[in-house]
Design a protein around this motif. Structure first.
Motif, mmCIF file in Angstrom:
data_model
loop_
_atom_site.group_PDB
_atom_site.id
_atom_site.type_symbol
_atom_site.label_atom_id
_atom_site.label_comp_id
_atom_site.label_asym_id
_atom_site.label_seq_id
_atom_site.Cartn_x
_atom_site.Cartn_y
_atom_site.Cartn_z
ATOM 1 N N MET A 81 -21.580 26.294 0.500
ATOM 2 C CA MET A 81 -20.665 27.364 0.108
ATOM 3 C C MET A 81 -19.857 27.844 1.314
ATOM 4 O O MET A 81 -18.652 28.080 1.220
ATOM 5 N N GLY A 82 -20.527 27.965 2.462
ATOM 6 C CA GLY A 82 -19.832 28.364 3.680
ATOM 7 C C GLY A 82 -18.737 27.375 4.052
ATOM 8 O O GLY A 82 -17.644 27.774 4.483
ATOM 9 N N TYR A 83 -19.009 26.073 3.878
ATOM 10 C CA TYR A 83 -18.005 25.060 4.194
ATOM 11 C C TYR A 83 -16.789 25.222 3.294
ATOM 12 O O TYR A 83 -15.636 25.173 3.767
ATOM 13 N N ARG A 84 -17.012 25.437 1.998
ATOM 14 C CA ARG A 84 -15.882 25.597 1.087
ATOM 15 C C ARG A 84 -15.099 26.877 1.371
ATOM 16 O O ARG A 84 -13.881 26.924 1.233
ATOM 17 N N LEU A 85 -15.806 27.922 1.768
ATOM 18 C CA LEU A 85 -15.113 29.144 2.163
ATOM 19 C C LEU A 85 -14.238 28.900 3.395
ATOM 20 O O LEU A 85 -13.125 29.426 3.503
ATOM 21 N N ALA A 86 -14.745 28.091 4.333
ATOM 22 C CA ALA A 86 -13.952 27.756 5.518
ATOM 23 C C ALA A 86 -12.680 27.020 5.118
ATOM 24 O O ALA A 86 -11.589 27.308 5.642
ATOM 25 N N GLN A 87 -12.773 26.069 4.192
ATOM 26 C CA GLN A 87 -11.594 25.334 3.751
ATOM 27 C C GLN A 87 -10.630 26.235 2.995
ATOM 28 O O GLN A 87 -9.433 25.936 2.900
ATOM 29 N N ALA A 88 -11.134 27.347 2.457
ATOM 30 C CA ALA A 88 -10.274 28.318 1.785
ATOM 31 C C ALA A 88 -9.607 29.264 2.769
ATOM 32 O O ALA A 88 -8.796 30.102 2.368
ATOM 33 N N GLY A 89 -9.960 29.154 4.064
ATOM 34 C CA GLY A 89 -9.304 29.951 5.087
ATOM 35 C C GLY A 89 -10.140 31.057 5.692
ATOM 36 O O GLY A 89 -9.614 31.916 6.410
ATOM 37 N N ALA A 90 -11.443 31.070 5.471
ATOM 38 C CA ALA A 90 -12.288 32.185 5.904
ATOM 39 C C ALA A 90 -12.453 32.248 7.414
ATOM 40 O O ALA A 90 -12.433 31.234 8.110
ATOM 41 N N VAL A 91 -12.645 33.481 7.903
ATOM 42 C CA VAL A 91 -13.081 33.755 9.271
ATOM 43 C C VAL A 91 -14.492 34.329 9.169
ATOM 44 O O VAL A 91 -14.749 35.213 8.359
ATOM 45 N N PHE A 92 -15.413 33.809 10.004
ATOM 46 C CA PHE A 92 -16.823 34.169 9.891
ATOM 47 C C PHE A 92 -17.224 35.111 11.027
ATOM 48 O O PHE A 92 -16.998 34.815 12.209
ATOM 49 N N ILE A 93 -17.851 36.230 10.656
ATOM 50 C CA ILE A 93 -18.162 37.290 11.618
ATOM 51 C C ILE A 93 -19.656 37.613 11.577
ATOM 52 O O ILE A 93 -20.171 38.025 10.535
ATOM 53 N N PRO A 94 -20.370 37.441 12.682
ATOM 54 C CA PRO A 94 -21.747 37.935 12.767
ATOM 55 C C PRO A 94 -21.721 39.365 13.311
ATOM 56 O O PRO A 94 -21.172 39.611 14.378
ATOM 57 N N ASP A 95 -22.295 40.294 12.572
ATOM 58 C CA ASP A 95 -22.243 41.696 12.993
ATOM 59 C C ASP A 95 -23.640 42.187 13.345
ATOM 60 O O ASP A 95 -24.462 42.412 12.455
ATOM 61 N N PRO A 96 -23.952 42.357 14.632
ATOM 62 C CA PRO A 96 -25.283 42.809 15.025
ATOM 63 C C PRO A 96 -25.600 44.234 14.585
ATOM 64 O O PRO A 96 -26.757 44.646 14.614
ATOM 65 N N GLN A 97 -24.573 44.990 14.161
ATOM 66 C CA GLN A 97 -24.820 46.343 13.674
ATOM 67 C C GLN A 97 -25.106 46.382 12.181
ATOM 68 O O GLN A 97 -25.469 47.434 11.653
#
Length: 553
Positions: A222-238
């Protein structure tokens, strides 16, 4: 204006600090697929009931994934909470049931054994107010502490008192650290996990729902398909939450990897090291070659397609676009058929597994699409060279100049799918998508002749029968031969070293023997000298003992 993030460098965004005054406006749908274990679900809902994000903008959808007895909603839960039942059990289907029922602007996956901190949803949503193409992931800590009462969770001023000591999500934190906060990762989509991730609903419209055929590895796919849809991925330690017990991968990492790799490999070209076979086909190829079959003759189109299929890059598919549905099966005078070339192409490639006939170009899941004008033939490694350039420079578009004349420029285009998908999300009406791609990923013009492209009239009509696969086999055999030769030479070198060692040892012993002989010779010389000296003294003594006579003059 929608922010334009270059690559995955989300640091250009400045979200408000947690607890600071700001005005939320987006609705969040928290989807919680659940199977059995009512006690853990009660704790998850108790954690969601005390969120700092406005309750009127938060809905929770619990999806019972075939539990026996059926799950129920506890008293301590968010105000807008619904319980649905998945008619066809399965983790992906349960999530899709919740996704279909969600009304929020943002979909927040959360497992039924995750207890969020009070600011967890707010931490996610503050990012989504800045751009419509983000995916945010929480930091989980895995606890084995005894389960508290839901009332204790709802009233706790600090969840650490209930769940610590706990272990961090080690592989995620390691990935984030190694990739400068995920801004320099070649596969940032790997961080998408179903336990605690949120995604813009607009991205799900483009990427589609979860794949029910994925029994494991759904989150990565699912993450791969979201990437192909243009997603930016953010890890938020808060954005923090506690996972009740170890994850499935922590418990059974080897069997989980065995199953997930078998499924992910076919669908995620980004994990190239899993695609070890040199020539087989995959469900989602690394590159899709798009050729317009209506724009040239059968011979020109065939030369172009055959050139693409015969190259060193075998992880590809060719899409031939044309009015295939308008072709008539039989003609009384086939040689006079105005659609004869199209009919020949359909007949020629119908049974070629890597060629698909389509009436028009559609969205692709391949990470790259090569738009190749018919009548131009790529060289053996032309496509491979373009892919290498695009990856190394992280480009969104590589344009290849093939010809230039009075009628304009003829060019091939290697397009990065996620770059053009993101451009579609941010460009204004009338704006050229290439400009947005250049701003967010970068573009480059390459020379076609330098990269091995030739016009069909200048290239072999059909590729040399010694195909790329045969060349790879020969190359592999040569590699194996050279490897064996290297091993042989290494053995020879070892033998020579042993011989040299023996000679060095013999030389040392020889030098020792020479030293002994020299000492013995020196001793003998001393003895000879002493003997000569003694003999001289004896002669003198004899002379002294003789009678002395005087001769008369």
């Amino acid at each position: 204006m929608t922010p334009r993030i270059r690559g995955n460098d989300y640091t250009v965004l400045q979200p408000p600090a947690l607890g600071s005054p700001w005005t939320p406006r987006l609705r969040a749908s928290v989807v919680v697929p659940a199977y059995a274990n009512q006690a853990k679900l009660d704790l998850t809902l108790a954690g969601l009931a005390r969120q700092t994000y406005p309750a009127d903008l938060l809905e929770v959808i619990v999806v019972d994934n075939g539990s026996e007895p059926r799950l129920r909603l506890p008293e301590i839960r968010p105000r807008h909470t619904r319980l649905l039942v998945c008619e066809t059990p399965g983790r992906a289907r349960a999530r899709n049931t919740g996704l279909a029922a969600a009304t929020g602007d943002v979909i927040h996956w959360m497992d039924s054994d995750v207890v969020p901190e009070p600011e967890e949803v707010e931490a996610h949503m503050r990012w989504h107010h800045l751009a419509p193409y983000l995916s945010v992931t929480s930091y989980l800590r895995f606890t084995t502490a005894p389960l508290p009462d839901p009332a204790d969770v709802a009233g706790a001023d600090d969840l650490a008192k209930l769940f610590e000591p706990a272990e961090p999500h080690a592989w995620i934190e390691d990935l984030v650290e190694r990739s400068q906060g995920l801004t320099r990762s070649p596969r940032p989509f790997s961080i998408h996990i179903g336990g605690a991730s949120s995604v813009s609903a607009r991205l799900f419209e483009r990427a589609g729902p979860m794949d029910p055929e994925m029994i494991l590895g759904q989150d990565t796919e699912m993450g791969y398909r979201l990437a192909q849809a243009g997603a930016v991925f953010i890890p938020d330690p808060q954005a923090r939450a506690y996972h009740l017990g170890p994850s499935m991968r922590m418990r059974d990492s080897t069997p989980v990897n065995r199953v997930s790799h078998a499924l992910v490999t076919d669908r995620v070209p980004g994990y190239r090291w899993l695609r070890t076979h040199p020539a087989r086909q995959w469900k989602v190829p690394q590159v899709e070659v798009l050729v317009d079959a209506t724009a040239a003759s059968y011979d020109e189109v065939r030369a172009t397609v055959d050139g693409a299929l015969a190259g060193t890059v075998t992880d590809l598919a060719v899409v031939l676009t044309g009015p295939w549905d308008e072709l008539v099966p039989e003609q009384r005078a086939p040689l006079k058929d105005p659609c004869l070339d199209l009919a020949l192409l359909r007949a020629h490639y119908t049974h070629e597994g890597r060629v698909r006939l389509a009436t028009a170009a559609s969205d692709t899941l391949s990470p790259y699409r090569l738009r190749l004008p018919p009548g131009w033939v790529p060289g053996e490694d032309s496509i491979g060279g373009l892919l290498a350039m695009a990856r190394e420079r992280e480009l969104g578009l590589v344009s290849v100049l093939l010809a230039e004349g009075a009628e304009g420029v003829t060019a091939a285009r290697l397009e990065r799918t996620e770059a053009f998908s993101r451009a579609a999300l941010v460009t204004a009406e009338g704006e050229d998508a290439d400009d947005a791609v250049d701003e967010m990923f970068g573009t480059y013009w390459a020379d076609g002749e330098t990269h091995g492209f030739r016009a069909a009239a200048e290239a072999p009509a059909y590729m040399n029968p010694r195909t790329a696969y045969r060349k790879r086999v020969e190359a592999q055999a040569e590699v194996e031969r050279l490897t064996k030769e290297v091993e042989r030479l290494r053995g020879q070198v070892t033998k020579w070293r042993d011989e040299a060692g023996k000679w060095r040892k013999s030389a040392v012993e020889f030098r020792r023997e020479i030293g002994t002989l020299r000492r013995q010779v020196s001793t003998l010389r001393g003895q000879v000298s002493a003997l000569r000296h003694a003999q001289g003294l004896r002669g003198i003594a004899r002379g002294l003992t003789r009678p002395f006579t005087f001769k008369k003059s």
